[in-house]
Design a protein around this motif. Structure first.
Motif, PDB file in Angstrom:
ATOM      1  N   PHE A 125       0.832  -1.202   0.000  1.00  0.00           N
ATOM      2  CA  PHE A 125       0.000   0.000   0.000  1.00  0.00           C
ATOM      3  C   PHE A 125       0.874   1.263   0.000  1.00  0.00           C
ATOM      4  O   PHE A 125       0.705   2.149  -0.834  1.00  0.00           O
ATOM      5  N   PHE A 126       1.831   1.306   0.902  1.00  0.00           N
ATOM      6  CA  PHE A 126       2.694   2.482   0.985  1.00  0.00           C
ATOM      7  C   PHE A 126       3.661   2.570  -0.193  1.00  0.00           C
ATOM      8  O   PHE A 126       4.033   3.668  -0.601  1.00  0.00           O
ATOM      9  N   GLU A 127       4.060   1.445  -0.747  1.00  0.00           N
ATOM     10  CA  GLU A 127       4.925   1.453  -1.926  1.00  0.00           C
ATOM     11  C   GLU A 127       4.195   2.058  -3.126  1.00  0.00           C
ATOM     12  O   GLU A 127       4.776   2.860  -3.869  1.00  0.00           O
ATOM     13  N   VAL A 128       2.935   1.708  -3.315  1.00  0.00           N
ATOM     14  CA  VAL A 128       2.142   2.273  -4.418  1.00  0.00           C
ATOM     15  C   VAL A 128       2.030   3.785  -4.253  1.00  0.00           C
ATOM     16  O   VAL A 128       2.237   4.545  -5.204  1.00  0.00           O
ATOM     17  N   ILE A 129       1.715   4.236  -3.044  1.00  0.00           N
ATOM     18  CA  ILE A 129       1.601   5.679  -2.799  1.00  0.00           C
ATOM     19  C   ILE A 129       2.940   6.364  -3.056  1.00  0.00           C
ATOM     20  O   ILE A 129       3.000   7.391  -3.741  1.00  0.00           O
ATOM     21  N   ILE A 158       6.583   9.812  -6.325  1.00  0.00           N
ATOM     22  CA  ILE A 158       7.889   9.940  -6.983  1.00  0.00           C
ATOM     23  C   ILE A 158       7.710  10.257  -8.457  1.00  0.00           C
ATOM     24  O   ILE A 158       8.459  11.047  -9.036  1.00  0.00           O
ATOM     25  N   ALA A 159       6.672   9.677  -9.074  1.00  0.00           N
ATOM     26  CA  ALA A 159       6.386   9.919 -10.486  1.00  0.00           C
ATOM     27  C   ALA A 159       5.744  11.291 -10.717  1.00  0.00           C
ATOM     28  O   ALA A 159       5.478  11.666 -11.853  1.00  0.00           O
ATOM     29  N   GLY A 160       5.490  12.035  -9.644  1.00  0.00           N
ATOM     30  CA  GLY A 160       4.921  13.374  -9.775  1.00  0.00           C
ATOM     31  C   GLY A 160       3.405  13.397  -9.804  1.00  0.00           C
ATOM     32  O   GLY A 160       2.804  14.430 -10.077  1.00  0.00           O
ATOM     33  N   GLU A 161       2.762  12.284  -9.504  1.00  0.00           N
ATOM     34  CA  GLU A 161       1.299  12.209  -9.512  1.00  0.00           C
ATOM     35  C   GLU A 161       0.748  12.518  -8.121  1.00  0.00           C
ATOM     36  O   GLU A 161       1.372  12.200  -7.117  1.00  0.00           O
ATOM     37  N   ASP A 162      -0.443  13.115  -8.085  1.00  0.00           N
ATOM     38  CA  ASP A 162      -1.135  13.319  -6.824  1.00  0.00           C
ATOM     39  C   ASP A 162      -1.766  11.997  -6.398  1.00  0.00           C
ATOM     40  O   ASP A 162      -2.089  11.151  -7.231  1.00  0.00           O
ATOM     41  N   VAL A 163      -1.933  11.817  -5.095  1.00  0.00           N
ATOM     42  CA  VAL A 163      -2.605  10.632  -4.557  1.00  0.00           C
ATOM     43  C   VAL A 163      -3.811  11.121  -3.768  1.00  0.00           C
ATOM     44  O   VAL A 163      -3.674  11.913  -2.841  1.00  0.00           O
ATOM     45  N   PHE A 173      -2.492  13.764  -1.141  1.00  0.00           N
ATOM     46  CA  PHE A 173      -1.058  14.006  -1.103  1.00  0.00           C
ATOM     47  C   PHE A 173      -0.697  14.629  -2.443  1.00  0.00           C
ATOM     48  O   PHE A 173      -1.084  14.106  -3.490  1.00  0.00           O
ATOM     49  N   GLN A 174       0.022  15.732  -2.417  1.00  0.00           N
ATOM     50  CA  GLN A 174       0.383  16.415  -3.651  1.00  0.00           C
ATOM     51  C   GLN A 174       1.874  16.722  -3.651  1.00  0.00           C
ATOM     52  O   GLN A 174       2.467  16.994  -2.606  1.00  0.00           O
ATOM     53  N   ILE A 175       2.459  16.688  -4.853  1.00  0.00           N
ATOM     54  CA  ILE A 175       3.852  17.080  -5.037  1.00  0.00           C
ATOM     55  C   ILE A 175       3.863  18.566  -5.379  1.00  0.00           C
ATOM     56  O   ILE A 175       3.097  19.025  -6.220  1.00  0.00           O
ATOM     57  N   ARG A 176       4.706  19.304  -4.706  1.00  0.00           N
ATOM     58  CA  ARG A 176       4.849  20.734  -4.948  1.00  0.00           C
ATOM     59  C   ARG A 176       6.327  21.024  -5.188  1.00  0.00           C
ATOM     60  O   ARG A 176       7.191  20.429  -4.537  1.00  0.00           O
ATOM     61  N   ILE A 177       6.615  21.909  -6.101  1.00  0.00           N
ATOM     62  CA  ILE A 177       8.001  22.299  -6.370  1.00  0.00           C
ATOM     63  C   ILE A 177       8.257  23.632  -5.672  1.00  0.00           C
ATOM     64  O   ILE A 177       7.571  24.620  -5.942  1.00  0.00           O
ATOM     65  N   ALA A 237      16.174  24.468  -5.509  1.00  0.00           N
ATOM     66  CA  ALA A 237      14.781  24.094  -5.761  1.00  0.00           C
ATOM     67  C   ALA A 237      14.618  22.625  -5.390  1.00  0.00           C
ATOM     68  O   ALA A 237      15.552  21.828  -5.523  1.00  0.00           O
ATOM     69  N   ARG A 238      13.450  22.269  -4.899  1.00  0.00           N
ATOM     70  CA  ARG A 238      13.218  20.875  -4.520  1.00  0.00           C
ATOM     71  C   ARG A 238      11.736  20.544  -4.588  1.00  0.00           C
ATOM     72  O   ARG A 238      10.888  21.439  -4.590  1.00  0.00           O
ATOM     73  N   ARG A 239      11.476  19.254  -4.649  1.00  0.00           N
ATOM     74  CA  ARG A 239      10.092  18.776  -4.636  1.00  0.00           C
ATOM     75  C   ARG A 239       9.743  18.357  -3.218  1.00  0.00           C
ATOM     76  O   ARG A 239      10.534  17.715  -2.544  1.00  0.00           O
ATOM     77  N   VAL A 240       8.543  18.735  -2.775  1.00  0.00           N
ATOM     78  CA  VAL A 240       8.081  18.370  -1.442  1.00  0.00           C
ATOM     79  C   VAL A 240       6.679  17.773  -1.557  1.00  0.00           C
ATOM     80  O   VAL A 240       5.952  18.034  -2.515  1.00  0.00           O
ATOM     81  N   VAL A 241       6.315  16.976  -0.575  1.00  0.00           N
ATOM     82  CA  VAL A 241       4.980  16.386  -0.520  1.00  0.00           C
ATOM     83  C   VAL A 241       4.158  17.187   0.470  1.00  0.00           C
ATOM     84  O   VAL A 241       4.614  17.472   1.580  1.00  0.00           O
ATOM     85  N   THR A 242       2.950  17.551   0.074  1.00  0.00           N
ATOM     86  CA  THR A 242       2.032  18.210   0.993  1.00  0.00           C
ATOM     87  C   THR A 242       0.817  17.320   1.167  1.00  0.00           C
ATOM     88  O   THR A 242       0.472  16.525   0.277  1.00  0.00           O
TER      89      THR A 242
END
Length: 125
Positions: A41-45, A50-55, A63-67, A86-91
């Protein structure tokens, strides 16, 4: 519905091991299957993020990726300017349903039993 007495939690955080134990105890999966299911479950999320998709987890949140843009930083000890790349973060944004449930717990907390419930199963059709 999963039920865990609050006093049985060793730490204030719910862990993957505790989730696996709940699957083992309350659904009847063996311990290995329970651990594998939680890990999957956590691996899929993780892979989706990591692929830049929202969950989006209905009734729970998104869960969203923000740059984040590069910015100047400062070493607090020396005061030296240090560039922050610059970095990618999860919100995470809780769903309104989860917010309402949390707010309801605050309003009813005076007479509430010391019990935490987790519903990990989809609603029955």
């Amino acid at each position: 519905m999963f039920e865990i007495p609050v006093e049985s939690l060793e730490t204030p955080a719910l862990t993957k091991a505790q989730l696996a134990d709940m699957l083992f105890e309350q659904i009847g999966l063996n311990k290995r299957e329970s651990k594998d299911m939680i890990d999957a479950f956590f691996e899929v999320i993780s892979q989706r993020l990591i692929a830049g998709e929202d969950v989006k987890l209905a009734g729970f949140g998104n869960f969203q990726i923000r740059i984040k843009a590069p910015r100047p930083g400062r070493n607090p000890r020396t005061g030296e300017l240090i560039p922050i790349a610059a970095r990618r973060v999860v919100t995470f944004h809780a769903s309104q349903k989860l917010k309402d449930q949390i707010q309801g717990d605050v309003d009813d907390s005076a007479g509430a039993d010391e019990l935490v419930e987790y519903n990990l199963l989809p609603p029955e059709a």
